[in-house]
Design a protein around this motif. Structure first.
Motif, PDB file in Angstrom:
ATOM      1  N   PRO A  12      37.032  64.442  95.144  1.00  0.00           N
ATOM      2  CA  PRO A  12      35.883  64.297  96.024  1.00  0.00           C
ATOM      3  C   PRO A  12      35.356  65.636  96.486  1.00  0.00           C
ATOM      4  O   PRO A  12      36.022  66.660  96.387  1.00  0.00           O
ATOM      5  N   THR A  13      34.142  65.636  97.028  1.00  0.00           N
ATOM      6  CA  THR A  13      33.479  66.894  97.380  1.00  0.00           C
ATOM      7  C   THR A  13      34.274  67.726  98.361  1.00  0.00           C
ATOM      8  O   THR A  13      34.174  68.940  98.360  1.00  0.00           O
ATOM      9  N   ALA A  14      35.057  67.097  99.211  1.00  0.00           N
ATOM     10  CA  ALA A  14      35.834  67.867 100.191  1.00  0.00           C
ATOM     11  C   ALA A  14      36.946  68.659  99.536  1.00  0.00           C
ATOM     12  O   ALA A  14      37.552  69.507 100.153  1.00  0.00           O
ATOM     13  N   ALA A  15      37.246  68.389  98.272  1.00  0.00           N
ATOM     14  CA  ALA A  15      38.409  69.015  97.660  1.00  0.00           C
ATOM     15  C   ALA A  15      38.160  69.554  96.261  1.00  0.00           C
ATOM     16  O   ALA A  15      39.079  69.830  95.530  1.00  0.00           O
ATOM     17  N   LYS A  16      36.932  69.682  95.812  1.00  0.00           N
ATOM     18  CA  LYS A  16      36.700  70.045  94.434  1.00  0.00           C
ATOM     19  C   LYS A  16      36.649  71.549  94.254  1.00  0.00           C
ATOM     20  O   LYS A  16      36.504  72.278  95.220  1.00  0.00           O
ATOM     21  N   SER A  17      36.806  72.092  93.048  1.00  0.00           N
ATOM     22  CA  SER A  17      36.662  71.390  91.798  1.00  0.00           C
ATOM     23  C   SER A  17      37.407  72.178  90.757  1.00  0.00           C
ATOM     24  O   SER A  17      37.913  73.233  91.041  1.00  0.00           O
ATOM     25  N   LEU A  18      37.502  71.705  89.543  1.00  0.00           N
ATOM     26  CA  LEU A  18      38.063  72.482  88.451  1.00  0.00           C
ATOM     27  C   LEU A  18      37.153  73.670  88.184  1.00  0.00           C
ATOM     28  O   LEU A  18      35.946  73.576  88.297  1.00  0.00           O
ATOM     29  N   SER A  19      37.744  74.788  87.792  1.00  0.00           N
ATOM     30  CA  SER A  19      36.982  76.028  87.669  1.00  0.00           C
ATOM     31  C   SER A  19      36.057  76.005  86.458  1.00  0.00           C
ATOM     32  O   SER A  19      36.378  76.549  85.414  1.00  0.00           O
ATOM     33  N   ASN A  20      34.911  75.396  86.630  1.00  0.00           N
ATOM     34  CA  ASN A  20      33.856  75.350  85.613  1.00  0.00           C
ATOM     35  C   ASN A  20      34.331  74.796  84.271  1.00  0.00           C
ATOM     36  O   ASN A  20      33.662  74.962  83.261  1.00  0.00           O
ATOM     37  N   GLY A  21      35.488  74.202  84.262  1.00  0.00           N
ATOM     38  CA  GLY A  21      36.025  73.631  83.029  1.00  0.00           C
ATOM     39  C   GLY A  21      36.431  74.646  81.986  1.00  0.00           C
ATOM     40  O   GLY A  21      36.801  74.279  80.871  1.00  0.00           O
ATOM     41  N   THR A  22      36.385  75.953  82.330  1.00  0.00           N
ATOM     42  CA  THR A  22      36.668  76.981  81.341  1.00  0.00           C
ATOM     43  C   THR A  22      38.157  77.199  81.180  1.00  0.00           C
ATOM     44  O   THR A  22      38.874  77.478  82.133  1.00  0.00           O
ATOM     45  N   ALA A  23      38.608  77.072  79.935  1.00  0.00           N
ATOM     46  CA  ALA A  23      39.988  77.370  79.553  1.00  0.00           C
ATOM     47  C   ALA A  23      41.022  76.562  80.311  1.00  0.00           C
ATOM     48  O   ALA A  23      42.209  76.823  80.225  1.00  0.00           O
ATOM     49  N   MET A  24      40.610  75.589  81.083  1.00  0.00           N
ATOM     50  CA  MET A  24      41.597  74.774  81.819  1.00  0.00           C
ATOM     51  C   MET A  24      41.654  73.366  81.217  1.00  0.00           C
ATOM     52  O   MET A  24      40.641  72.731  81.003  1.00  0.00           O
ATOM     53  N   GLN A  25      42.836  72.907  80.932  1.00  0.00           N
ATOM     54  CA  GLN A  25      42.998  71.557  80.400  1.00  0.00           C
ATOM     55  C   GLN A  25      42.613  70.549  81.469  1.00  0.00           C
ATOM     56  O   GLN A  25      42.681  70.829  82.651  1.00  0.00           O
ATOM     57  N   THR A  26      42.231  69.397  81.039  1.00  0.00           N
ATOM     58  CA  THR A  26      41.986  68.351  82.027  1.00  0.00           C
ATOM     59  C   THR A  26      43.295  68.045  82.735  1.00  0.00           C
ATOM     60  O   THR A  26      44.377  68.211  82.189  1.00  0.00           O
ATOM     61  N   ILE A  27      43.157  67.602  83.971  1.00  0.00           N
ATOM     62  CA  ILE A  27      44.335  67.413  84.814  1.00  0.00           C
ATOM     63  C   ILE A  27      45.335  66.418  84.219  1.00  0.00           C
ATOM     64  O   ILE A  27      46.546  66.642  84.266  1.00  0.00           O
ATOM     65  N   HIS A  28      44.844  65.359  83.607  1.00  0.00           N
ATOM     66  CA  HIS A  28      45.798  64.377  83.096  1.00  0.00           C
ATOM     67  C   HIS A  28      46.631  64.939  81.953  1.00  0.00           C
ATOM     68  O   HIS A  28      47.825  64.671  81.855  1.00  0.00           O
ATOM     69  N   THR A  29      46.025  65.743  81.092  1.00  0.00           N
ATOM     70  CA  THR A  29      46.770  66.359  79.988  1.00  0.00           C
ATOM     71  C   THR A  29      47.799  67.341  80.523  1.00  0.00           C
ATOM     72  O   THR A  29      48.950  67.381  80.057  1.00  0.00           O
ATOM     73  N   LEU A  30      47.402  68.100  81.520  1.00  0.00           N
ATOM     74  CA  LEU A  30      48.306  69.071  82.139  1.00  0.00           C
ATOM     75  C   LEU A  30      49.549  68.381  82.688  1.00  0.00           C
ATOM     76  O   LEU A  30      50.678  68.835  82.470  1.00  0.00           O
ATOM     77  N   PHE A  31      49.355  67.252  83.384  1.00  0.00           N
ATOM     78  CA  PHE A  31      50.487  66.564  83.995  1.00  0.00           C
ATOM     79  C   PHE A  31      51.324  65.826  82.959  1.00  0.00           C
ATOM     80  O   PHE A  31      52.548  65.745  83.099  1.00  0.00           O
ATOM     81  N   LEU A  32      50.683  65.279  81.932  1.00  0.00           N
ATOM     82  CA  LEU A  32      51.446  64.638  80.870  1.00  0.00           C
ATOM     83  C   LEU A  32      52.392  65.632  80.207  1.00  0.00           C
ATOM     84  O   LEU A  32      53.535  65.313  79.885  1.00  0.00           O
ATOM     85  N   GLU A  33      51.923  66.845  80.024  1.00  0.00           N
ATOM     86  CA  GLU A  33      52.741  67.880  79.383  1.00  0.00           C
ATOM     87  C   GLU A  33      53.810  68.422  80.340  1.00  0.00           C
ATOM     88  O   GLU A  33      54.979  68.534  79.979  1.00  0.00           O
ATOM     89  N   ASN A  34      53.413  68.750  81.545  1.00  0.00           N
ATOM     90  CA  ASN A  34      54.332  69.413  82.470  1.00  0.00           C
ATOM     91  C   ASN A  34      55.333  68.480  83.128  1.00  0.00           C
ATOM     92  O   ASN A  34      56.359  68.930  83.647  1.00  0.00           O
TER      93      ASN A  34
END
Length: 366
Positions: A12-34
């Motif tokens: 939500p707007t109070a807590a965003k956001s991913l850094s322009n989507g650059t070089a960062m995996q989507t959050i779900h992929t990151l957590f599935l891996e880690n």
């Protein structure tokens, strides 16, 4: 509920956001891996704790630490994306992020996600535990708020937290109060954005609100202040500890299970697990306040004695306190074992992770 391929963290707007989507995996992929647990871990756990091959304990210890580190890194990645919205006054955003990103074990979000993953089969959807990510991040926001307020001059009056000046020292007292207020309130906004059925989300919100409110953490802080310069008995100390420290740890575990729609029986065992490690955590903290290195702990030691607080070591001594910490951690291990004997759908690898986490926690006091 969206399909697995659509699982993305909606911030939500109070807590965003991913850094322009650059070089960062989507959050779900990151957590599935880690958050993945290798088969080697399960095999080692069986050998060490079931077959009593203690010669492989160090190998298991190293692997557990590596898994914990990867999980911590995933949580950090999410926290780094938060509280950057332009609608937040810049000084307030800076103070909130200063404390939120100051480091720490990130135990509470890891426990929340681990409990969710343990019980995810209840949701009948692959990797449903990913939907608990907003709750996990919010729990760290709540924990950080509690530290900011706990350190204030009117409370414990500490000037060091996680190896850095406390929020009111780095900014000022008024800003620190508002930073804590913002973190607590935004946490609930964040959790309410969770993409899970309302019948799972609402009870989980209630579990957390009760644990951190006047019946739990806030009430525990009040009892802690009232207890200064007088000696509590062990029963009174247990009540104080359960509210001030244990409640947030317990609800981290319990909310993770509730989000997955776990049965009442499952939630009761997980609640007991959280209660036991919550008490152990406080005993360990009391011991380390006497024996620990302030540089390694990232906070001043000796404050309990200076404030004339009743602690486990002050009531039963350091050696007995260490033994008690081990006992409570072993009870937590038994809670997980008893649950596994009654509920066969649980994620075995995640159960092992939770048991090993309890095993390892006890020995921080040695």
């Amino acid at each position: 509920m969206p399909q697995q391929t659509e699982i993305l963290l909606h911030i939500p707007t109070a807590a965003k956001s991913l850094s322009n989507g650059t070089a960062m995996q989507t959050i779900h992929t990151l957590f599935l891996e880690n958050f993945a647990i290798p088969q080697e871990y399960t095999a080692l756990f069986d050998e060490v704790y079931l077959q009593q091959k203690k010669d492989r304990l160090e190998e298991l210890n190293s692997l557990h630490k590596a898994i914990m580190k990867k999980r911590l890194q995933a949580v950090e990645k999410v926290l780094e994306t938060m509280l950057l919205d332009e609608e937040i006054p810049s000084r307030l955003s800076e103070a909130m992020r200063y404390s939120l990103l100051a480091g720490g074990k990130r135990l509470r979000p890891i426990l929340c996600l681990s409990a969710a993953k343990l019980c995810a089969a209840s949701c009948k959807e692959e990797n449903a535990w990913l939907y608990a990510i907003p709750f996990a991040a919010a729990l760290e926001m709540i924990h950080t708020y509690s530290l900011i307020h706990d350190d204030l001059p009117a409370m414990d009056n500490d000037d060091l937290r996680r190896g850095k000046p406390t929020c009111h020292k780095a900014f000022d007292e008024a800003t620190a109060i508002l930073a804590g207020d913002g973190l607590l309130t935004d946490a609930f906004y964040f959790m309410a954005d969770c993409s899970l059925p309302a019948q799972n989300v609402l009870p989980s919100l209630q579990i957390i609100a009760k644990a951190v409110g006047s019946q739990g953490m806030v009430g525990g802080q009040m009892l802690d202040m009232e207890a200064e310069r007088r000696t509590l008995n062990l029963e009174e100390l247990c009540v104080l500890n359960a509210k001030k420290t244990g409640a947030l740890i317990q609800c981290s575990c319990l909310a993770g299970a509730a989000l997955m729609g776990a049965s009442s029986n499952t939630k009761e065992y997980i609640k007991q697990y959280g209660t036991n490690i919550g008490i152990a955590f406080q005993i360990i903290d009391d011991v380390l306040d006497i024996t620990g290195d302030s540089k390694l702990l990232g906070k001043n030691t000796g404050s309990d004695e200076a404030n004339q607080k009743s602690t486990w070591p002050s009531l039963i001594g350091i050696d007995e306190s260490r033994k008690k910490a081990v006992e409570y951690c072993e009870q937590a291990v038994q809670n997980m074992q008893a649950l596994a004997e009654k509920e066969h759908f649980l994620n075995k690898e995640e159960r092992y992770f939770l048991q090993k986490t309890a095993h390892d926690m006890a020995y921080r006091v040695y």
